[in-house]
Design a protein around this motif. Structure first.
Motif, PDB file in Angstrom:
ATOM      1  N   LYS A 119       0.811  -1.216   0.000  1.00  0.00           N
ATOM      2  CA  LYS A 119       0.000   0.000   0.000  1.00  0.00           C
ATOM      3  C   LYS A 119       0.847   1.270   0.000  1.00  0.00           C
ATOM      4  O   LYS A 119       0.696   2.139  -0.867  1.00  0.00           O
ATOM      5  N   ASP A 120       1.725   1.403   1.021  1.00  0.00           N
ATOM      6  CA  ASP A 120       2.417   2.681   1.234  1.00  0.00           C
ATOM      7  C   ASP A 120       3.790   2.435   1.856  1.00  0.00           C
ATOM      8  O   ASP A 120       3.862   1.984   3.011  1.00  0.00           O
ATOM      9  N   PRO A 121       4.889   2.705   1.143  1.00  0.00           N
ATOM     10  CA  PRO A 121       4.877   3.127  -0.262  1.00  0.00           C
ATOM     11  C   PRO A 121       4.483   1.968  -1.155  1.00  0.00           C
ATOM     12  O   PRO A 121       4.815   0.823  -0.866  1.00  0.00           O
ATOM     13  N   GLY A 122       3.785   2.273  -2.211  1.00  0.00           N
ATOM     14  CA  GLY A 122       3.305   1.229  -3.098  1.00  0.00           C
ATOM     15  C   GLY A 122       2.191   1.729  -3.984  1.00  0.00           C
ATOM     16  O   GLY A 122       2.206   2.870  -4.440  1.00  0.00           O
ATOM     17  N   VAL A 123       1.181   0.891  -4.198  1.00  0.00           N
ATOM     18  CA  VAL A 123       0.163   1.164  -5.203  1.00  0.00           C
ATOM     19  C   VAL A 123      -0.707   2.375  -4.890  1.00  0.00           C
ATOM     20  O   VAL A 123      -1.399   2.884  -5.769  1.00  0.00           O
ATOM     21  N   ARG A 124      -0.668   2.841  -3.628  1.00  0.00           N
ATOM     22  CA  ARG A 124      -1.472   4.024  -3.265  1.00  0.00           C
ATOM     23  C   ARG A 124      -0.652   5.314  -3.279  1.00  0.00           C
ATOM     24  O   ARG A 124      -1.195   6.385  -2.992  1.00  0.00           O
ATOM     25  N   THR A 125       0.616   5.222  -3.597  1.00  0.00           N
ATOM     26  CA  THR A 125       1.472   6.417  -3.562  1.00  0.00           C
ATOM     27  C   THR A 125       2.286   6.619  -4.830  1.00  0.00           C
ATOM     28  O   THR A 125       2.737   7.728  -5.094  1.00  0.00           O
ATOM     29  N   GLU A 126       2.482   5.560  -5.631  1.00  0.00           N
ATOM     30  CA  GLU A 126       3.404   5.646  -6.764  1.00  0.00           C
ATOM     31  C   GLU A 126       3.139   4.506  -7.737  1.00  0.00           C
ATOM     32  O   GLU A 126       2.382   3.577  -7.434  1.00  0.00           O
ATOM     33  N   ALA A 149      -7.703  14.890  -9.377  1.00  0.00           N
ATOM     34  CA  ALA A 149      -8.477  14.619  -8.161  1.00  0.00           C
ATOM     35  C   ALA A 149      -7.965  13.372  -7.446  1.00  0.00           C
ATOM     36  O   ALA A 149      -7.972  13.306  -6.209  1.00  0.00           O
ATOM     37  N   SER A 150      -7.495  12.394  -8.213  1.00  0.00           N
ATOM     38  CA  SER A 150      -7.095  11.114  -7.627  1.00  0.00           C
ATOM     39  C   SER A 150      -5.666  11.121  -7.100  1.00  0.00           C
ATOM     40  O   SER A 150      -5.210  10.122  -6.536  1.00  0.00           O
ATOM     41  N   THR A 151      -4.969  12.243  -7.268  1.00  0.00           N
ATOM     42  CA  THR A 151      -3.614  12.394  -6.719  1.00  0.00           C
ATOM     43  C   THR A 151      -3.522  13.654  -5.867  1.00  0.00           C
ATOM     44  O   THR A 151      -2.440  14.181  -5.652  1.00  0.00           O
ATOM     45  N   PHE A 152      -4.683  14.134  -5.360  1.00  0.00           N
ATOM     46  CA  PHE A 152      -4.716  15.439  -4.703  1.00  0.00           C
ATOM     47  C   PHE A 152      -3.798  15.512  -3.490  1.00  0.00           C
ATOM     48  O   PHE A 152      -3.293  16.579  -3.147  1.00  0.00           O
ATOM     49  N   CYS A 153      -3.584  14.365  -2.810  1.00  0.00           N
ATOM     50  CA  CYS A 153      -2.765  14.384  -1.606  1.00  0.00           C
ATOM     51  C   CYS A 153      -1.425  13.693  -1.806  1.00  0.00           C
ATOM     52  O   CYS A 153      -0.652  13.554  -0.851  1.00  0.00           O
ATOM     53  N   THR A 154      -1.128  13.245  -3.017  1.00  0.00           N
ATOM     54  CA  THR A 154       0.158  12.594  -3.303  1.00  0.00           C
ATOM     55  C   THR A 154       1.295  13.534  -2.877  1.00  0.00           C
ATOM     56  O   THR A 154       1.219  14.729  -3.145  1.00  0.00           O
ATOM     57  N   PRO A 155       2.311  13.035  -2.136  1.00  0.00           N
ATOM     58  CA  PRO A 155       2.702  11.631  -1.935  1.00  0.00           C
ATOM     59  C   PRO A 155       2.056  10.924  -0.749  1.00  0.00           C
ATOM     60  O   PRO A 155       2.443   9.796  -0.462  1.00  0.00           O
ATOM     61  N   ALA A 186      -0.630   8.588   0.914  1.00  0.00           N
ATOM     62  CA  ALA A 186      -1.363   7.484   0.302  1.00  0.00           C
ATOM     63  C   ALA A 186      -2.840   7.816   0.132  1.00  0.00           C
ATOM     64  O   ALA A 186      -3.458   8.449   0.985  1.00  0.00           O
ATOM     65  N   ILE A 187      -3.403   7.358  -0.999  1.00  0.00           N
ATOM     66  CA  ILE A 187      -4.832   7.498  -1.269  1.00  0.00           C
ATOM     67  C   ILE A 187      -5.278   6.294  -2.093  1.00  0.00           C
ATOM     68  O   ILE A 187      -4.582   5.870  -3.029  1.00  0.00           O
ATOM     69  N   GLY A 188      -6.424   5.719  -1.720  1.00  0.00           N
ATOM     70  CA  GLY A 188      -6.920   4.536  -2.420  1.00  0.00           C
ATOM     71  C   GLY A 188      -7.221   4.783  -3.878  1.00  0.00           C
ATOM     72  O   GLY A 188      -7.176   3.866  -4.693  1.00  0.00           O
TER      73      GLY A 188
END
Length: 349
Positions: free
Chosen positions: A48-55, A134-140, A142-144
């Motif tokens: 998940k983090d770091p991983g598919v929800r962050t990068e 919208a789907s990366t608004f808080c990157t880095p 993690a967001i589903g």
């Protein structure tokens, strides 16, 4: 398990013969799905983090490729007159890693346990840009909703603050106030991105129905649910590779770039930063300058629609200098994303 007596007392006669038939069928299905049908030569990262929800990860690439493959095969089989251009797989839907070695179908159902189906949605380039923003608004962070992608490349510049626009209906998420300020789509299908063009995107049914940050997909001009379960899309894609996931997926393939540095223009491709050595300059003797000449300042009054980025672009000719304004005024700005109309800011020219 409920006993036969309890079942009969509460639900009716317990049919022992039928129960044995169901158990036999279940055992047959379990045996089929637990058989080894493929191998992977590399570990596929579903952390998940770091991983598919962050990068971007190699499993993220693989799942998005499977969506793209399934969407294109469906279009061919149905004789539809559309092209499937892009695939997006939300990181939160990827629930497990796949270690190198033998793979069963059950392994891939562990990656996608929810039974979502692959759907095709046609949207404009502008809408696709909004989805990615919208789907990366808080990157880095993690967001589903973090979008793993196939068929396109994009960059997220985390230096640029995300500004909330309108809140999506029945959602806790917000549209970006300025789509394209944080995200740049560098290419689609190897061609330049066109915000006015229509693109057909393969996604899962959760995304197509506007789950998480994907509300804009419900506003597309076309939607077709293929009925293909997402895990079955993975299985079909592995079959198309001859049953072997090879070193092609050893590492993420460079489809997503996360940068954290100023850029000259957020509407253009984010370049890799290069520095040229400074040329030596002969010193010049100058008369001492006054403090005002060294750092001229002015007061700027915030108006409706302003952000630090916009003010820096307007007053300093470069939106990425918003941090300069923030540092000068941070005694009165507690959050760089929150300034108010009528507020006076000191601008160092």
């Amino acid at each position: 398990l409920i006993s036969a007596a309890d079942y009969a007392a509460n639900y009716g006669t317990y049919d022992e013969k039928l129960a044995k038939m169901v158990a036999a069928d279940q055992a047959e299905v379990d045996g089929y799905y637990s058989q080894v049908f493929a191998t992977t030569k590399v570990d596929l990262n579903g952390q998940k983090d770091p991983g598919v929800r962050t990068e971007e990860t190699n499993l993220g690439d693989f799942t998005a490729d499977a969506y793209l493959y399934a969407g294109r095969e469906y279009v061919k089989e149905q004789g539809l007159d559309i092209s499937v251009d892009v695939a997006l797989s939300n990181g939160g839907g990827i629930r497990a890693s796949v270690p190198a070695g033998e793979i069963t179908m059950n392994d891939l159902y562990t990656v996608f346990p929810y039974g979502n189906t692959v759907a095709l949605v046609t949207i404009t380039g502008e809408q696709l840009l909004e989805v990615l923003e919208a789907s990366t608004f808080c990157t880095p962070t993690a967001i589903g909703g973090f979008p793993q992608i196939a068929g396109a490349e994009y960059t997220v510049n985390t230096v640029v603050p995300y500004e909330n626009g309108a809140q999506y209906p029945d959602s806790t998420y917000y549209a970006p106030a300025n789509p394209g300020s944080r995200v740049t789509i560098t290419s689609i299908g190897g061609k330049p991105f066109d915000p006015k063009a229509n693109y057909t995107v393969a996604v899962n049914s959760f995304q197509a129905e506007g789950g998480d940050t994907y509300y804009v997909l419900t506003q597309g001009s076309y939607m077709q649910d293929t009925g293909i379960v997402d895990a079955e899309a993975l299985i079909s894609y592995v079959d198309s590779l001859g049953g072997v996931i090879d070193e092609t997926y050893a590492e993420p393939q460079g489809r997503i770039k996360i940068v954290s540095k100023p850029v000259e223009n957020p509407e253009t491709t984010v370049p890799e930063e290069t520095t040229e050595p400074e040329k030596p300059v002969e010193p010049e003797v100058e008369a001492p300058k006054t403090e005002a000449e060294v750092s001229p300042t002015k007061l700027y009054t915030v108006v409706a629609g302003d952000s630090l980025w916009k003010i820096a672009q307007k007053e300093l000719g470069n939106g990425s200098k918003w941090k300069q304004i923030y540092e000068t005024n941070k005694k009165q700005i507690s959050n760089p994303n929150r300034i108010y109309v009528g507020q006076e800011l000191v601008i160092n020219q």
